[in-house]
Design an enzyme around this catalytic site. Structure first.
Site, PDB file in Angstrom:
ATOM      1  N   LYS A 104      29.727  15.089  30.400  1.00  0.00           N
ATOM      2  CA  LYS A 104      30.333  14.062  31.326  1.00  0.00           C
ATOM      3  C   LYS A 104      29.343  13.039  31.376  1.00  0.00           C
ATOM      4  O   LYS A 104      28.056  13.082  31.274  1.00  0.00           O
ATOM      5  CB  LYS A 104      30.460  14.676  32.744  1.00  0.00           C
ATOM      6  CG  LYS A 104      31.201  13.920  33.639  1.00  0.00           C
ATOM      7  CD  LYS A 104      32.621  14.786  33.310  1.00  0.00           C
ATOM      8  CE  LYS A 104      33.860  14.151  34.544  1.00  0.00           C
ATOM      9  NZ  LYS A 104      35.220  14.724  33.996  1.00  0.00           N
ATOM     10  N   GLY A 215      48.479  12.767  46.828  1.00  0.00           N
ATOM     11  CA  GLY A 215      48.390  12.147  45.835  1.00  0.00           C
ATOM     12  C   GLY A 215      49.443  11.992  44.853  1.00  0.00           C
ATOM     13  O   GLY A 215      50.085  12.692  44.491  1.00  0.00           O
ATOM     14  N   GLY A 217      49.678   9.674  42.136  1.00  0.00           N
ATOM     15  CA  GLY A 217      49.400   8.931  41.127  1.00  0.00           C
ATOM     16  C   GLY A 217      49.718   9.406  39.868  1.00  0.00           C
ATOM     17  O   GLY A 217      50.679  10.185  39.487  1.00  0.00           O
ATOM     18  N   ASN A 218      48.910   9.217  38.703  1.00  0.00           N
ATOM     19  CA  ASN A 218      49.536  10.017  37.398  1.00  0.00           C
ATOM     20  C   ASN A 218      49.820  11.241  37.622  1.00  0.00           C
ATOM     21  O   ASN A 218      51.013  11.937  36.947  1.00  0.00           O
ATOM     22  CB  ASN A 218      48.336   9.565  36.397  1.00  0.00           C
ATOM     23  CG  ASN A 218      48.466  10.467  35.115  1.00  0.00           C
ATOM     24  OD1 ASN A 218      48.403  11.642  34.950  1.00  0.00           O
ATOM     25  ND2 ASN A 218      49.005   9.713  34.059  1.00  0.00           N
ATOM     26  N   GLY A 220      50.138  13.629  40.090  1.00  0.00           N
ATOM     27  CA  GLY A 220      51.094  14.169  41.290  1.00  0.00           C
ATOM     28  C   GLY A 220      52.345  13.625  40.816  1.00  0.00           C
ATOM     29  O   GLY A 220      52.919  14.464  41.011  1.00  0.00           O
ATOM     30  N   TYR A 221      52.544  12.510  40.278  1.00  0.00           N
ATOM     31  CA  TYR A 221      53.963  12.118  40.091  1.00  0.00           C
ATOM     32  C   TYR A 221      54.416  12.770  38.919  1.00  0.00           C
ATOM     33  O   TYR A 221      55.659  13.417  38.976  1.00  0.00           O
ATOM     34  CB  TYR A 221      53.861  10.800  39.622  1.00  0.00           C
ATOM     35  CG  TYR A 221      55.161  10.220  39.124  1.00  0.00           C
ATOM     36  CD1 TYR A 221      56.391  10.154  39.871  1.00  0.00           C
ATOM     37  CD2 TYR A 221      55.341   9.629  37.605  1.00  0.00           C
ATOM     38  CE1 TYR A 221      57.549   9.768  39.241  1.00  0.00           C
ATOM     39  CE2 TYR A 221      56.521   9.269  37.072  1.00  0.00           C
ATOM     40  CZ  TYR A 221      57.544   9.364  37.698  1.00  0.00           C
ATOM     41  OH  TYR A 221      58.740   9.010  37.230  1.00  0.00           O
TER      42      TYR A 221
HETATM   43  P1  NAD Z   1      45.413   8.219  39.911  1.00  0.00           P
HETATM   44  O1  NAD Z   1      44.343   7.107  40.306  1.00  0.00           O
HETATM   45  O2  NAD Z   1      46.592   7.891  38.983  1.00  0.00           O
HETATM   46  O3  NAD Z   1      45.971   8.831  41.236  1.00  0.00           O
HETATM   47  C1  NAD Z   1      45.277   9.042  42.437  1.00  0.00           C
HETATM   48  C2  NAD Z   1      46.369   9.376  43.496  1.00  0.00           C
HETATM   49  O4  NAD Z   1      45.599   9.759  44.544  1.00  0.00           O
HETATM   50  C3  NAD Z   1      46.940   7.945  43.875  1.00  0.00           C
HETATM   51  O5  NAD Z   1      48.361   8.343  44.336  1.00  0.00           O
HETATM   52  C4  NAD Z   1      46.210   7.307  44.928  1.00  0.00           C
HETATM   53  O6  NAD Z   1      46.850   6.643  45.891  1.00  0.00           O
HETATM   54  C5  NAD Z   1      46.110   8.572  45.929  1.00  0.00           C
HETATM   55  N1  NAD Z   1      44.873   8.568  46.894  1.00  0.00           N
HETATM   56  C6  NAD Z   1      43.763   8.051  46.746  1.00  0.00           C
HETATM   57  N2  NAD Z   1      43.154   8.422  47.671  1.00  0.00           N
HETATM   58  C7  NAD Z   1      43.785   9.013  48.493  1.00  0.00           C
HETATM   59  C8  NAD Z   1      43.449   9.850  49.920  1.00  0.00           C
HETATM   60  N3  NAD Z   1      42.392   9.607  50.459  1.00  0.00           N
HETATM   61  N4  NAD Z   1      44.522  10.448  50.243  1.00  0.00           N
HETATM   62  C9  NAD Z   1      45.670  10.904  49.310  1.00  0.00           C
HETATM   63  N5  NAD Z   1      45.691  10.354  48.303  1.00  0.00           N
HETATM   64  C10 NAD Z   1      44.878   9.391  47.673  1.00  0.00           C
HETATM   65  O7  NAD Z   1      44.636   9.658  39.215  1.00  0.00           O
HETATM   66  P2  NAD Z   1      45.185  10.761  38.805  1.00  0.00           P
HETATM   67  O8  NAD Z   1      44.733  10.649  37.344  1.00  0.00           O
HETATM   68  O9  NAD Z   1      46.384  11.264  39.074  1.00  0.00           O
HETATM   69  O10 NAD Z   1      44.068  11.923  38.958  1.00  0.00           O
HETATM   70  C11 NAD Z   1      44.225  12.592  40.250  1.00  0.00           C
HETATM   71  C12 NAD Z   1      43.182  13.739  40.446  1.00  0.00           C
HETATM   72  O11 NAD Z   1      43.410  14.765  39.198  1.00  0.00           O
HETATM   73  C13 NAD Z   1      41.687  13.349  40.156  1.00  0.00           C
HETATM   74  O12 NAD Z   1      41.216  14.245  41.137  1.00  0.00           O
HETATM   75  C14 NAD Z   1      41.468  13.626  39.012  1.00  0.00           C
HETATM   76  O13 NAD Z   1      39.997  13.945  38.738  1.00  0.00           O
HETATM   77  C15 NAD Z   1      42.156  14.933  38.552  1.00  0.00           C
HETATM   78  N6  NAD Z   1      42.511  15.082  37.137  1.00  0.00           N
HETATM   79  C16 NAD Z   1      43.024  13.919  36.507  1.00  0.00           C
HETATM   80  C17 NAD Z   1      43.344  14.427  35.075  1.00  0.00           C
HETATM   81  C18 NAD Z   1      44.254  13.459  34.378  1.00  0.00           C
HETATM   82  O14 NAD Z   1      44.552  13.556  33.232  1.00  0.00           O
HETATM   83  N7  NAD Z   1      44.492  12.210  34.784  1.00  0.00           N
HETATM   84  C19 NAD Z   1      43.053  15.559  34.294  1.00  0.00           C
HETATM   85  C20 NAD Z   1      42.225  16.254  35.127  1.00  0.00           C
HETATM   86  C21 NAD Z   1      41.994  16.182  36.805  1.00  0.00           C
END
Ligand code: NAD
Length: 412
Positions: A104, A215, A217-218, A220-221
């Protein structure tokens, strides 16, 4: 005082080894990283001045393959956090059985205070700081919090300029035009969906329950879309602004359309507005934290009503909350398994870059399924046989694989 993230990781390694009967001395190589690269990055600012930012890379364990893991740009990023995240990447890669070790990176910076050009300068500076510690056969970074495919493009360019060769596999999460993989964007949500389906099948649950997702975002959606299409009822979603609860069910595509047209989740027809805290405590079957770490803690764990939690975010449940949930009979599918679809498709990107032969999205997602299914089965069986939680089951599966590779190399 609260434990640091790295102390929490070490506690989990030791307790898993103890509960599963692995010899204690095997823990030693997993309690510290193999290598740390740390230094100051000089960044040319738009006003002509030069500013220093602290940059890190933690290379955790290389017994199963080159180090792999994202780079985070955040004001709170420090060495302890980066060490914990690198260690968890070693565990995650081993849980899904991909031939990569954990790593990391991070920079202590608030990227919102930097211009686009300053972020590019910082990204290129991070690559120069790493020197020959990174590369396709050594250590392969990727995006994490506040780092994007565009930033991966700058990093690839800087690396290739320094080394005077084409090496797209030195970094993943790239834009498609620079050798990124089809299917990387939905991969984490898709992997989480495969895991949820496996869990329901393993428990003999046929009815599709209600789901709350923190959440949107990517991750959750895409997860919401998949569960909705499979017949589950998504009754609540949230973003950083607010949450909504719709007892009749939410259509994730309609909710996303609202957001992308500049409206808010609360504009959804018939939505009750709730806080993020209320979302976590809803009376649903399945709770999916997909936003931030440390959301379910000692103070609110007892209020959780869901019987299943799928951890799509990294570290949403603290170790203290883990104990409370376990005693209440809540089944938690841990992050190192539930969100491992992301790193698995990053590994696919690396494989495609090495062969310079690219797959369709359908091919990528079809290759992901057996890996997630197999990982789930191994973790589920381990947790049943050893009478441990699924988190400990995941650590057990990973540590067994890591120990085996370390032994075969004569390192332990
Ligand atoms: P993202 O930035 O696309 O989405 C994050 C979402 O969380 C957004 O909808 C944002 O508005 C929301 N958010 C932010 N603060 C918040 C709060 N206080 N309460 C509720 N919602 C809140 O990020 P992502 O890529 O979807 O990642 C989300 C999680 O998944 C992170 O913990 C990330 O480390 C983990 N993750 C992501 C991936 C990946 O491939 N993107 C892989 C492994 C783990």
């Amino acid at each position: 005082m609260q434990n640091t993230p790295f102390e929490n990781y070490k506690k989990r390694v030791l307790s898993t080894m103890e509960k599963s009967g692995m010899p204690k001395e095997y823990a030693t190589p997993f309690l510290e990283p193999e290598n740390i690269v740390e230094g100051n990055i000089d960044v040319k600012m738009d006003d002509g001045s030069t500013k220093k930012f602290k940059g890190y890379r933690v290379q955790y364990n290389s017994a199963r393959g080159p180090y792999k893991g994202g780079i985070r740009f955040h004001q709170d990023a420090d060495l302890d956090e980066v060490k914990a995240l690198a260690a968890l990447m070693a565990i995650k890669c081993a849980v899904v059985g991909i031939p990569m070790g954990g790593g990391k990176g991070g920079v202590t910076v608030n990227p919102k205070e930097l211009s686009k050009k300053e972020i590019e300068n910082l990204s290129r500076g991070w690559v120069r700081l790493m020197g020959d510690n990174i590369g396709v056969d050594k250590d392969i970074p990727a995006p994490d919090v506040n780092t994007t495919p565009e930033i991966m493009g700058y990093m690839l360019d800087e690396f290739e300029k320094i080394n005077k060769r084409n090496e797209p596999g030195m970094i993943t999460g790239k834009p498609l035009a620079l050798g990124g993989s089809q299917g990387r964007t939905p991969a984490t949500g898709q992997g989480g969906f495969y895991v949820l389906e496996s869990l329901m099948k393993a428990l003999g649950k046929k009815e599709k329950g209600t789901i709350a997702i923190q959440g949107f975002g990517n991750v959750g959606y895409y997860f919401a879309r998949l569960v909705h299409d499979a017949g589950y009822k998504v009754v609540a979603v949230s973003d950083s602004k607010e949450g909504i609860y719709v007892p009749g069910g939410i259509d994730p595509v309609a909710a996303e359309n609202l957001k992308s047209s500049g409206k808010r989740l609360s504009d959804y027809d018939g939505a009750q507005v709730i806080t993020n805290e209320e979302l976590l405590e809803l009376d649903v079957d399945i709770l999916v934290p997909a936003a931030l770490d440390n959301q379910i803690r000692e103070d609110n764990a007892k209020n959780i009503k869901a019987m299943f939690i799928i951890e799509l975010a990294n570290g949403p449940i603290t170790p203290e909350a883990d104990v409370i949930l376990e005693n209440a009979g809540v089944i938690v599918v841990p992050d190192v398994l539930a969100n491992a679809g992301g790193v698995t498709v990053s590994y696919f990107e690396w494989v495609q870059n090495r062969s310079q032969f690219y797959w369709t999205e359908e091919e990528v997602l079809a290759k992901l399924k057996p890996i997630m299914d197999d990982a789930f089965e191994k973790v589920f069986i381990a947790s049943k046989e050893k009478e441990i939680s699924m988190r400990e089951g995941a650590f057990y599966v990973a540590l067994e694989r890591l120990v085996e590779s370390m032994k075969l190399r004569g390192r332990i």
